[in-house]
Structure formats: structure tokens, C-alpha cells
Design an enzyme around this catalytic site. Sequence first.
Site, short mmCIF file in Angstrom:
data_model
loop_
_atom_site.label_atom_id
_atom_site.label_comp_id
_atom_site.label_asym_id
_atom_site.label_seq_id
_atom_site.Cartn_x
_atom_site.Cartn_y
_atom_site.Cartn_z
N GLY A 191 -11.07 11.05 2.80
CA GLY A 191 -10.59 9.72 3.15
C GLY A 191 -9.60 9.12 2.17
O GLY A 191 -8.43 8.91 2.49
N ASP A 192 -10.04 8.84 0.96
CA ASP A 192 -9.16 8.25 -0.05
C ASP A 192 -9.07 9.14 -1.29
O ASP A 192 -8.83 8.67 -2.39
CB ASP A 192 -9.63 6.85 -0.42
CG ASP A 192 -11.00 6.82 -1.09
OD1 ASP A 192 -11.71 7.85 -1.07
OD2 ASP A 192 -11.36 5.77 -1.65
N GLU A 193 -9.26 10.44 -1.09
CA GLU A 193 -9.21 11.39 -2.20
C GLU A 193 -8.02 12.34 -2.04
O GLU A 193 -7.80 12.92 -0.98
CB GLU A 193 -10.50 12.21 -2.25
CG GLU A 193 -11.72 11.39 -2.59
CD GLU A 193 -12.99 12.21 -2.56
OE1 GLU A 193 -13.91 11.86 -3.32
OE2 GLU A 193 -13.08 13.18 -1.80
#
Length: 183
Positions: A101-103
Site C-alpha cells: 500500500g504505502d511501502e
Amino acid sequence: GNAHDISERKAHETRISRQATYDELTGLLNRAAFFERLGQMLDVTPIESQPSIGLMFIDLDHFKEINDTHGHAAGDRVLQILAARLQSALRASDLCGRIGGDEFIGLLVGVSDAATATRIAVQVLRKLVEPITLGDLSLMPSCSIGIALSSRHGSEVAELVRRADEAMYRVKQSGRNGVCLAD
């Protein structure tokens, strides 16, 4: 003779191949393709080799708040902007990908020492934390970056990722928005 136009089939095969390799939202390598390339690089780089391979594990700080407050469309646009910034902050020889996701993750090819890897990670951090303007919305992103080196922290994909991930969590525990080299 018979002739068949296979251009539509070829275009479809190209789309399928792209979807199997790249993240649809950001255009960066996806998790599977990135780890496959990392494994290939580690296979040809001896553990004691200098220069070695550096791995940056990058997690966006408080990203859920952007989605919750401003909506998923704004969150998606932020991810696209940050992916482009990450790609532009790395050297031409390096690779980057989105693994969740946000990595994000960065592969630093041929880093001579920990200081070089840290310097590159700090450059990436500076680029990623620049303000983002989306219409009337102004955001100040931040991220936590952990770094591991194949010559010091392991020559297997899982070990290198684990060490970079642990270093990233140390950044989060010490206040976020920084860089940490694995022990």
C-alpha cells in the site's frame, strides 16, 4: 496464402506481461518482479563483494490519514507523485518498486560502503518529503527509510529485506521521518 492480423493478440500479450511486472498505480516494479530482480542481483554478487548491493525499505508515515481525511483518490495521487520522486532521486543504475500500500523499496547497485548508501537514502528522503499540492490541498509527506547492505547484512533476499525492514521500524520508533542503517 492466408494472412492473419495478430496485432490485437500481441497488444493483449504485452498488456498482460506489463501487469505481471509493474504496479498499475505507480508504474514501478511490483513486489514479485522487484524481488525476482533483487534475487538475480544477489546471485551474481558475492557476499564479500565491494561494491555491494544496498536495499532501502521505505514506508510513508501517516499515509492512512491522507486516505481517511482526503479520500482514496488523493491518496492514490500522492502515491503516484512519491513514486515519480523516488524514481528521479535514485541513480540510473538503481531500481525501485512498490511492494505494498504505502511501502516502496529501492535497490542500490554498486554501493561502495554504508556512508554511500546512507547518503543516497538521505537524498531520497529529502526528495520525498517536499510539499505536495493537490488543488487547494497542501500536504507535507514524511517517510521512514531502513537500509541494509549485502556485504554486511546478508546475501539472501529474505534476510536483506528483513534487516532493511527492521531498520525502517527503528526510524518509526525514534520519531519517524528519517534514515537508519541496519545494525
